[in-house]
Write a protein that holds these residues in place. Structure first.
Motif, short mmCIF file in Angstrom:
data_model
loop_
_atom_site.label_atom_id
_atom_site.label_comp_id
_atom_site.label_asym_id
_atom_site.label_seq_id
_atom_site.Cartn_x
_atom_site.Cartn_y
_atom_site.Cartn_z
N ALA A 120 -0.46 18.26 21.22
CA ALA A 120 -0.18 17.54 19.88
C ALA A 120 -1.14 16.33 19.28
O ALA A 120 -0.66 15.30 18.93
N ASN A 121 -2.46 16.77 19.72
CA ASN A 121 -3.33 15.72 19.34
C ASN A 121 -4.37 16.47 18.38
O ASN A 121 -4.88 17.64 18.71
N LEU A 152 -0.85 19.04 11.61
CA LEU A 152 -0.32 20.18 12.67
C LEU A 152 -0.04 19.41 13.74
O LEU A 152 0.99 19.84 14.35
N ALA A 153 -0.76 18.55 14.04
CA ALA A 153 -0.19 17.62 15.42
C ALA A 153 1.10 16.78 15.01
O ALA A 153 1.82 17.06 15.96
N GLU A 154 1.37 16.25 13.92
CA GLU A 154 2.66 15.78 13.65
C GLU A 154 3.63 16.73 13.78
O GLU A 154 4.87 16.53 14.47
N GLN A 155 3.41 18.21 13.43
CA GLN A 155 4.59 18.96 13.56
C GLN A 155 5.02 19.32 14.70
O GLN A 155 6.24 19.64 15.09
N LEU A 156 3.84 19.52 15.56
CA LEU A 156 4.15 19.71 17.13
C LEU A 156 4.73 18.66 17.71
O LEU A 156 5.60 19.02 18.70
N ALA A 157 4.32 17.46 17.20
CA ALA A 157 5.10 16.18 18.19
C ALA A 157 6.57 16.07 17.95
O ALA A 157 7.15 15.83 18.47
N SER A 158 6.85 16.41 16.54
CA SER A 158 8.05 16.07 16.08
C SER A 158 8.98 17.24 16.31
O SER A 158 10.35 17.40 16.17
N GLY A 159 8.47 18.51 16.69
CA GLY A 159 9.18 19.62 16.97
C GLY A 159 9.47 20.51 15.59
O GLY A 159 10.51 21.36 15.90
N GLU A 160 8.92 20.09 14.55
CA GLU A 160 9.04 21.13 13.35
C GLU A 160 8.22 22.00 13.15
O GLU A 160 8.31 23.06 12.25
#
Length: 807
Positions: A120-121, A152-160
């Motif tokens: 998620a980077n 896209l990285a924020e969505q992966l990090a937050s689980g969304e």
């Protein structure tokens, strides 16, 4: 004088270099590096002047050798241009950048937070997207898709990030109930990032017997290993894993990954992909690199991780039998070695049962090789020991790894199996010096038979010519007999004239005479008219000595061929009472499956039932360059796969006799031209299609070194598919090329034809053998460059978004 001239020229060159350095320093603001270079040059000049005082006294300009050599690096550095990176070099740079990020997350013997900190980077996702574009053979400087990697990285990090919303289902057009689920672009980027991360973590820990989709351990290394080790063993067997991964397999895989990766988010994401059916981990359907979209990019690394326990188990068996087994022959001296004794003592203290098993199989050695889900094992020793080893491996696969094992071949003796076995799509066969001598006898027998058949053809052609001349002479004599002025009335012609009815023409009369003659000699028993003329007309007219000599030669030649054939059959069926040949004389042959290749050539329309080349009708509507690229792609695959195999001469013969002629006839049928004119016009040799069998393979194989299966999964061994130009009506919108990462408009639509689907494991024939049947007849949009890349093997079907029309 010439020495002085050389010195003056060197001094002039030095002054020019100093002037150019001064100008460069002025333009760039007198940078520190430039001032240092200038200072060094002036110091060298002073040193050279001090070392050549005698020469200065003579009034000539002198330059020392040290000063000349010191100026050369500056000159070469100034003129050197930076070479652009190749496709593989770009991939290795990307892999190195991700490796640094992964290594930074290592602590206390495990990797932590890989999903949230590395996958998620935004930089990792951007590198993964570049890797996908490189797989699609697209320059990184070209136009990119509109993707916000930060979001896209924020969505992966937050689980969304929702996996289900990024899947496209393609229903099969057959009666089967299965379907093919394909990920969209964003999910493919995430999968590629996870694959690169897992490669960095697990690559150093894989066993040496593991091959397939690994750096430096692909199909070539697997075949080389088998070719070197197989000759010193007595028994062999193969095992095929045939099972679609279920929840038990996935749970065990995730638990195995926890030994090196402590990341619950990564495990949860893998589970979510498995639930959404975009993680197609299927054992027993691995295409051996034929470029199918069914397997996905994560399947190879996950399969290697899961089967790593099997590799270690088999490798442990090899070490136990090798290190603890009783020694015989030349290896008795190693029995008393201190290292072997220490190993025996350590294992005996830990497990007495393993030592007992080794003692039961005294003198047993094992060599194993695994290429993805295809396992090859060779055993040296007794048959009972080999059966126990096989049963132990099968039990481990079924009971410990929860996999289904498909065993289609009983345990076979290597030296008694002349047909060989199939491994990695090729034929592995063991030959001995005796069989080599037998091949020499066969070669002599074939030469004698060929010489006799050639003489028979010459004899038949000569007698047939005499018979035809006899027919022409008889007809001419009958026509001349009707002319009274010639006076050709003879008793023979008068006897023949009584068979002529009133009003019958000369030609009809002659045919009636022939019919009567054929009934008299019973011509129905003869095979053809040519044999009739040769046997009853020409041969009786020849000298008797000539006829007897010819038939005596044919009789002796047939007797020799028959006796050698009978002796060979008797030798093959005779029970093996003599001792086995020594292992030193055994030779392992790796051969291409010629029968399967010929069947594929017929299936794809290159040859007819008789084996003669014909045109491929599905290619005729495409451009000339694409047609030639399709045939050149087949040649390039064969050269890359089979150039080091023992029967490569047969493959080169197919290149010239089938592939080249089929390409010429396809172009001739398209342009309605003569084949000779087509061959002169298109110059197929420049496209890699050889003219003769003596073509050097090194000059025709692809220049790029793309043999790293870890970075070229699905491309390095992708099979050739068949596309036909599809002129159909599509919705009123412009389609981009369906290749992932390509933003060029697609000028044409193509239909994908699935010609075959071999049962696992499939032969390597040059054509794609594992395409999902649901993709047959599916239309895809491709730009001209990517159609050519797909034909030549620069990309594979994995790089094509087959569900683009469903969006």
């Amino acid at each position: 004088m010439w020495i002085g001239a050389g010195r003056r020229g060197a001094a002039c060159l030095l002054r020019r270099i100093n002037v150019s350095l001064s100008q460069t320093a002025m333009l760039h603001g007198r940078s520190t590096a430039t001032r240092r270079n200038c200072a060094a040059n002036f110091m060298l000049k002073d040193v050279g002047e001090s070392m050549s005082q005698a020469d200065r006294s003579s009034g000539s300009s002198v330059m020392s050798l040290a000063k000349s050599l010191a100026c050369l690096p500056d000159e070469s550095f100034a003129s050197k241009e930076k070479r652009p990176l190749t496709r593989m070099e770009h991939k290795r740079h990307i892999e190195l950048r991700i490796k640094k990020r992964v290594k930074a997350r290592y602590s206390n013997g495990k990797y932590h937070g890989l999903m949230s900190k590395v996958v998620a980077n935004a930089d990792t996702l951007r590198d993964s997207y570049d890797m996908i574009r490189l797989n699609s053979n697209i320059m990184l400087t070209s136009k990119k898709d509109d993707i916000c990697f930060g979001s896209l990285a924020e969505q992966l990090a937050s689980g969304e990030f929702q996996v289900q919303s990024n899947a496209v289902s393609i229903a099969a057009k057959t009666k089967r109930k299965d379907c093919l689920v394909l990920p969209k672009l964003k999910l493919r980027i995430v999968q590629e990032a996870i694959r690169l991360v897992l490669e960095v973590v697990y690559r150093p820990h894989f066993s040496k017997i593991s091959h397939g989709c690994r750096s430096g351990r692909g199909q070539t290394s697997a075949l080389n290993y088998v070719g070197k080790e197989i000759g010193v063993h007595d028994w062999w067997f193969r095992l095929f894993i045939n099972k679609e991964a279920d929840q038990r397999v996935l749970s065990k895989l995730v638990s195995e990954m926890k030994d090196k990766i402590e990341d619950s988010e990564l495990s949860s994401f893998i589970q979510s992909m498995f639930d959404a059916r975009v993680l197609n981990l299927v054992f027993g359907c691995f295409p051996k690199g034929h470029g199918l979209p069914q397997e996905g990019v994560l399947s190879p690394i996950l399969m290697n991780i899961y089967l790593d326990n099997l590799d270690r188990e088999v490798f442990g068996m090899c070490m136990r039998f090798e290190g603890l087994g009783a020694e015989t022959g030349d290896r008795r001296a190693a029995k008393s070695s201190k290292l072997r004794g220490w190993i025996r003592k350590q294992i005996k203290e830990s497990d007495d049962k393993s030592v007992e098993q080794v003692n039961d199989g005294a003198g047993t050695r094992i060599s194993a090789c695994r290429y993805m889900d295809e396992i090859f094992v060779a055993v040296s020793g007794s048959k009972d020991a080999a059966m126990k080893i096989k049963a132990e491996i099968v039990s481990y696969l079924e009971n410990t790894l929860n996999l289904d094992v498909e065993d289609r071949m009983d345990l076979q003796a290597i030296r008694e199996n002349s047909g060989g076995i199939q491994f990695v799509g090729t034929v592995v066969r063991l030959t001995t010096p005796a069989s080599a001598g037998l091949r020499a006898v066969h070669k002599l027998k074939d030469k004698v038979g060929l010489f006799a058949s050639q003489k028979q053809e010459i004899w038949d052609a000569m007698t047939l010519r005499i018979g035809k001349k006899w027919l022409a002479y008889g007809l001419r004599r009958i026509k001349e007999s009707e002319i009274e002025q010639l006076g050709l009335s003879t008793p023979l012609l008068d006897h023949i004239s009584q068979f002529r009815k009133d009003g019958m023409k000369t030609d009809h009369w002659f045919k009636s005479l022939l019919r009567i003659w054929m009934q008299d000699v019973n011509a129905k028993i003869e095979s053809s008219e040519e044999a009739l003329l040769s046997k009853y007309i020409a041969e009786p007219a020849l000298p008797r000595d000539l006829r007897d000599a010819f038939y005596d030669f044919q009789k002796r030649a047939n007797e020799y061929v028959s006796s050698e054939t009978a002796a060979t059959v008797e030798l093959l069926h005779r029970p093996c009472s003599h001792p086995k040949p020594s292992a030193r004389g055994a030779v392992t042959r790796l051969e291409a499956p010629m029968n399967s290749i010929k069947r594929s050539l017929h299936r794809y329309g290159l040859i007819n039932l008789e084996g003669f080349p014909r045109h491929v009708c599905m290619l005729m509507l495409q451009d000339d360059e694409l047609i030639i690229s399709w045939f050149a792609g087949l040649v390039r695959r064969w050269l890359k796969w089979y150039s080091k195999l023992d029967n490569f001469g047969d493959v080169k013969l197919l290149m010239v006799e089938c592939v080249r002629k089929s390409c010429i006839r396809t172009l001739a049928a398209k342009h309605r031209m003569h084949e000779v004119l087509v061959e002169k016009k298109f110059e197929l040799e420049q496209h890699g299609i050889p003219l003769t069998e003596d073509t050097d393979a090194d000059n025709t194989v692809m220049e790029s070194n793309d043999d790293d299966e870890s970075l070229m999964f699905g491309i390095s061994g992708s099979g050739l598919c068949l596309l036909s130009l599809s002129r159909v009506r599509v919705p009123a919108r412009v389609f981009d090329c369906f290749v992932t990462g390509c933003t060029v408009a697609s000028p044409s639509m193509y239909t994908l034809h699935v010609k075959e689907r071999q049962r696992f494991p499939g032969w390597r024939t040059g054509f794609a053998t594992s395409i999902h049947p649901g993709l047959h007849g599916r239309r895809i949009g491709l730009c001209t460059q990517h159609v050519k890349d797909l034909y030549l093997g620069n990309i594979s079907l994995q790089n094509v978004e087959l569900g683009a029309l469903s969006r």
